[in-house]
Design an enzyme around this catalytic site. Structure first.
Site, mmCIF file in Angstrom:
data_model
loop_
_atom_site.group_PDB
_atom_site.id
_atom_site.type_symbol
_atom_site.label_atom_id
_atom_site.label_comp_id
_atom_site.label_asym_id
_atom_site.label_seq_id
_atom_site.Cartn_x
_atom_site.Cartn_y
_atom_site.Cartn_z
ATOM 1 N N HIS A 104 0.837 -1.204 0.000
ATOM 2 C CA HIS A 104 0.000 0.000 0.000
ATOM 3 C C HIS A 104 0.871 1.252 0.000
ATOM 4 O O HIS A 104 0.616 2.203 -0.763
ATOM 5 C CB HIS A 104 -0.923 -0.006 1.215
ATOM 6 C CG HIS A 104 -1.702 1.270 1.386
ATOM 7 N ND1 HIS A 104 -2.917 1.482 0.775
ATOM 8 C CD2 HIS A 104 -1.431 2.404 2.099
ATOM 9 C CE1 HIS A 104 -3.361 2.679 1.095
ATOM 10 N NE2 HIS A 104 -2.482 3.269 1.896
ATOM 11 N N GLU A 105 1.894 1.270 0.848
ATOM 12 C CA GLU A 105 2.790 2.433 0.899
ATOM 13 C C GLU A 105 3.568 2.578 -0.411
ATOM 14 O O GLU A 105 3.840 3.697 -0.852
ATOM 15 C CB GLU A 105 3.738 2.324 2.091
ATOM 16 C CG GLU A 105 3.048 2.285 3.445
ATOM 17 C CD GLU A 105 2.052 3.421 3.651
ATOM 18 O OE1 GLU A 105 2.290 4.522 3.104
ATOM 19 O OE2 GLU A 105 1.039 3.202 4.339
ATOM 20 N N HIS A 108 1.598 4.550 -2.777
ATOM 21 C CA HIS A 108 1.749 5.998 -2.633
ATOM 22 C C HIS A 108 2.998 6.495 -3.370
ATOM 23 O O HIS A 108 2.988 7.569 -3.977
ATOM 24 C CB HIS A 108 1.836 6.388 -1.162
ATOM 25 C CG HIS A 108 0.527 6.324 -0.444
ATOM 26 N ND1 HIS A 108 -0.617 6.941 -0.921
ATOM 27 C CD2 HIS A 108 0.174 5.722 0.726
ATOM 28 C CE1 HIS A 108 -1.609 6.726 -0.065
ATOM 29 N NE2 HIS A 108 -1.159 5.980 0.928
#
Length: 233
Positions: A104-105, A108
């Site tokens: 998920h990071e 980003h």
């Protein structure tokens, strides 16, 4: 401010209670799902750090450093110094949940690379949001102290509205990062097809915390409007 304009009983306080309940439930739900799937070691045995490095390198982001930070589920991507920070509970873990959080990071970081518009908008409004967050209630209180100065109170409410705007803009950023993470993990390089649905559960629960924050903040804004709008009338 509780009870202002309504005598001893302030019916708008129920909005605060609703927001608190929603936030507490969302916090419990994300921890429940993370702890549940944190018990499942990935079949390929890679750590969250290794998974993040693989994803970043594959995306052409070998310049991004991966660091370990203190805390539990404090994972984040910092676009300022181009670092991906994984918490102690994630960094060396081989669990499906930890790999999902790391992915998920990475989502980003890929958003940053591709100049994802909602992310740029969110970054651009941070200074104004910080001002709104720090100054809104002091200005509202000052307006009350100065004999219900409606100009100051209105300024304070508009400043608080910036916080709500930030929460709303955050939603597509977080959901898009999760979608990118699932698509990456669905390729089969890091997780099996049986493990990907587990990641979806973890990331969906995490996304709900942002939804809960947006709802809670919007309810606070609504309460301010009701309280001071009622008094003006």
């Amino acid at each position: 401010m509780i009870g202002y304009g309504y005598g001893l009983f302030d019916p708008t306080f129920i909005l605060i209670i609703i927001g608190l309940v929603i936030s507490l439930w969302a916090s419990w739900y994300v921890k429940h799902n993370f702890n549940k799937y944190n018990q499942y070691p990935s079949q390929r045995g890679v750590t969250a750090k290794e998974a993040a490095r693989f994803i970043l390198d594959k995306a052409g982001l070998s310049n991004i450093q991966i660091k370990q930070i203190q805390g539990d589920l404090t994972d984040n991507y910092n676009p300022g110094d181009k670092t991906l920070n994984l918490s102690e509970s994630t960094y060396d873990s081989t669990s499906v949940a930890a790999i999902g959080v790391a992915a998920h990071e990475c989502g980003h970081a890929i958003q940053d690379q591709k100049n994802y518009v909602p992310m740029r908008v969110r970054s651009a409004i941070v200074p104004a949001v910080n001002l709104g967050s720090n100054a809104s209630f002091p200005i509202i209180i000052l307006g009350m102290v100065l004999g219900m100065n409606h100009f100051l109170i209105t300024i304070g409410i508009w400043l608080f509205a910036l916080v709500v705007l930030f929460q709303v803009v955050t939603l597509p950023v977080e959901f898009n990062a999760s979608r990118r993470a699932v698509n990456i993990l669905d390729s089969g390089d890091l997780l099996t097809s049986e493990e990907v649905p587990m990641v979806k559960q973890v990331l969906f629960a995490a996304a709900l915390t942002y939804v809960a924050a947006a709802i809670s903040t919007a309810l606070q804004l609504l309460r301010l409007i009701l309280i001071f709008g009622n008094n003006r009338e």
